[in-house]
Design a protein around this motif. Structure first.
Motif, short mmCIF file in Angstrom:
data_model
loop_
_atom_site.label_atom_id
_atom_site.label_comp_id
_atom_site.label_asym_id
_atom_site.label_seq_id
_atom_site.Cartn_x
_atom_site.Cartn_y
_atom_site.Cartn_z
N VAL A 1 6.96 0.19 -3.25
CA VAL A 1 7.45 -0.62 -4.24
C VAL A 1 6.39 -1.46 -4.80
CG1 VAL A 1 9.03 -2.65 -4.40
CG2 VAL A 1 9.67 -0.78 -3.28
N ALA A 2 5.47 -2.02 -3.94
CA ALA A 2 4.15 -2.96 -4.64
C ALA A 2 3.45 -2.01 -5.54
CB ALA A 2 3.39 -3.35 -3.35
N GLN A 3 3.09 -0.83 -5.22
CA GLN A 3 2.26 0.07 -6.26
C GLN A 3 3.11 0.16 -7.55
OE1 GLN A 3 1.18 4.07 -5.02
NE2 GLN A 3 -0.10 4.10 -6.77
N MET B 1 -12.37 8.08 -4.37
CA MET B 1 -11.04 7.82 -3.82
C MET B 1 -10.82 6.89 -2.82
SD MET B 1 -9.07 9.61 -5.59
CE MET B 1 -9.68 10.61 -7.02
N ALA B 2 -11.63 6.96 -1.78
CA ALA B 2 -11.94 5.75 -0.70
C ALA B 2 -12.32 4.58 -1.19
CB ALA B 2 -13.00 6.14 0.32
N HIS B 3 -13.20 4.41 -2.31
CA HIS B 3 -13.39 3.25 -2.85
C HIS B 3 -12.14 2.57 -3.73
CE1 HIS B 3 -16.00 0.32 -5.06
NE2 HIS B 3 -15.45 0.86 -6.11
N ALA B 4 -11.42 3.56 -4.40
CA ALA B 4 -10.29 3.07 -5.11
C ALA B 4 -9.42 2.63 -4.20
CB ALA B 4 -9.68 4.30 -5.92
N PRO C 1 -2.87 -5.22 -10.62
CA PRO C 1 -3.14 -3.66 -10.71
C PRO C 1 -4.60 -3.19 -10.66
CG PRO C 1 -1.72 -4.66 -12.37
CD PRO C 1 -2.23 -5.73 -11.50
N VAL C 2 -5.06 -2.07 -10.10
CA VAL C 2 -6.43 -1.57 -10.10
C VAL C 2 -6.31 -0.25 -10.99
CG1 VAL C 2 -8.32 -0.91 -8.64
CG2 VAL C 2 -6.96 -2.89 -8.03
N GLY D 1 -3.07 4.17 -4.46
CA GLY D 1 -2.49 2.81 -4.94
C GLY D 1 -3.06 2.43 -6.25
N LEU D 2 -3.60 3.18 -7.01
CA LEU D 2 -4.18 2.82 -8.28
C LEU D 2 -2.70 2.73 -9.31
CD1 LEU D 2 -7.18 5.23 -8.75
CD2 LEU D 2 -7.04 2.64 -8.53
#
Length: 274
Positions: free
Chosen positions: A3-5, A68-71, A81-82, A108-109
């Motif tokens: 929900v947060a994403q 992807m790990a960095h994101a 938001p990112v 989670g982006l």
């Protein structure tokens, strides 16, 4: 998807729909992301060059898994938001680009960008048809998600030896027609070019600050029609410049005058979660 994403994704999309321009601040690790969020920036972006630098590499030299790990680390670090710099999707084929978008959504982006820079020095920009096919595949992948992933399509002409404004506008219009949510041409040389790009498109336009002599104020960019302003590697370079000059002072002078200009650990610590 949590929900947060979804809430972050909805909030990110809404930022682009407001009448004024906003600044999306580019972070390079969880700590810098938390500091920027704590200072009130409404969204965070990754920077491919800055993230590569944290691994001791140059821009374009990280793998998709590393990106992807960095994101994932940045998205988990903040409550805003990112959006990620996904370079050219880490592969030439449209199918690979689509898979990159799906993987990015799982970190989670709230959004991400795909560019038409090939990484091949002999042919740095993808041919027009291939570039459009790649953006189309990215759009289709984004639309298949259960939340509004904001897709940015980038034309890299001005960064890679092809400063053709007409071709840049043609590509951005094609990316818009393919369904991209935000359009972006880094390296535009002046405000007149910025105005021409913005007036040629109906979707929000991102402008990249970070090139001396080719960066403009928020009011100037907003007046030109820009909706989103990113900072590229500029904040990371500012931090590394501070490190460089402090270390040089110690090495060459044996003094520590740089300490007088530092923000206190207490002030910095108030922005960190741990």
């Amino acid at each position: 998807m949590t929900v947060a994403q979804k809430d972050k994704a909805v909030a990110f999309r809404a930022l682009h729909e407001q009448p004024r321009a906003f600044v999306i601040a580019n972070a390079w690790d969880a700590g810098s992301a938390q500091l920027l969020a704590g200072l009130g920036f409404p969204a965070i972006a990754t920077s491919s060059a800055a993230s590569a630098a944290t691994l001791g590499r140059r821009d374009g030299k990280i793998t998709r898994d590393e990106a992807m790990a960095h994101a994932r680390a940045l998205a988990a670090a903040v409550d805003i938001p990112v959006s990620a710099d996904l370079e050219n999707g880490f592969g030439p084929a449209p199918e690979y680009v689509a898979e990159t978008i799906r993987l990015a959504a799982g970190t989670g982006l709230a959004g991400g960008s795909i560019e038409d820079h090939s990484g091949d020095p002999t042919r740095p920009i993808y041919d027009f048809d291939q570039a459009v096919e790649r953006v189309t595949a990215a759009v289709e992948a984004a639309r298949s998600l259960s939340f509004p992933f904001t897709l940015t399509a980038r034309c890299e002409n001005f960064l890679h030896g092809h400063p053709d404004l007409d071709d840049t506008i043609k590509r951005l219009q094609a990316f818009e027609n393919a369904g991209a949510d935000v359009l972006f041409a880094p390296g535009l040389p002046n405000l007149n070019a910025v105005r021409m790009v913005c007036s040629s498109l109906s979707k929000p336009v991102n402008f990249m600050v970070g090139i001396p002599g080719h960066s403009f104020s928020v009011p100037e960019l907003q007046d030109a029609g820009v909706r989103r302003i990113s900072l590229a590697t500029s904040l990371h370079r500012a931090a590394m410049s501070g490190l460089y000059h402090a270390a040089l002072e110690i090495k060459e002078k044996g003094t520590f005058e740089f300490l007088n200009g530092l923000v206190s650990p207490k002030v910095l610590g108030q922005y960190l979660r741990g």
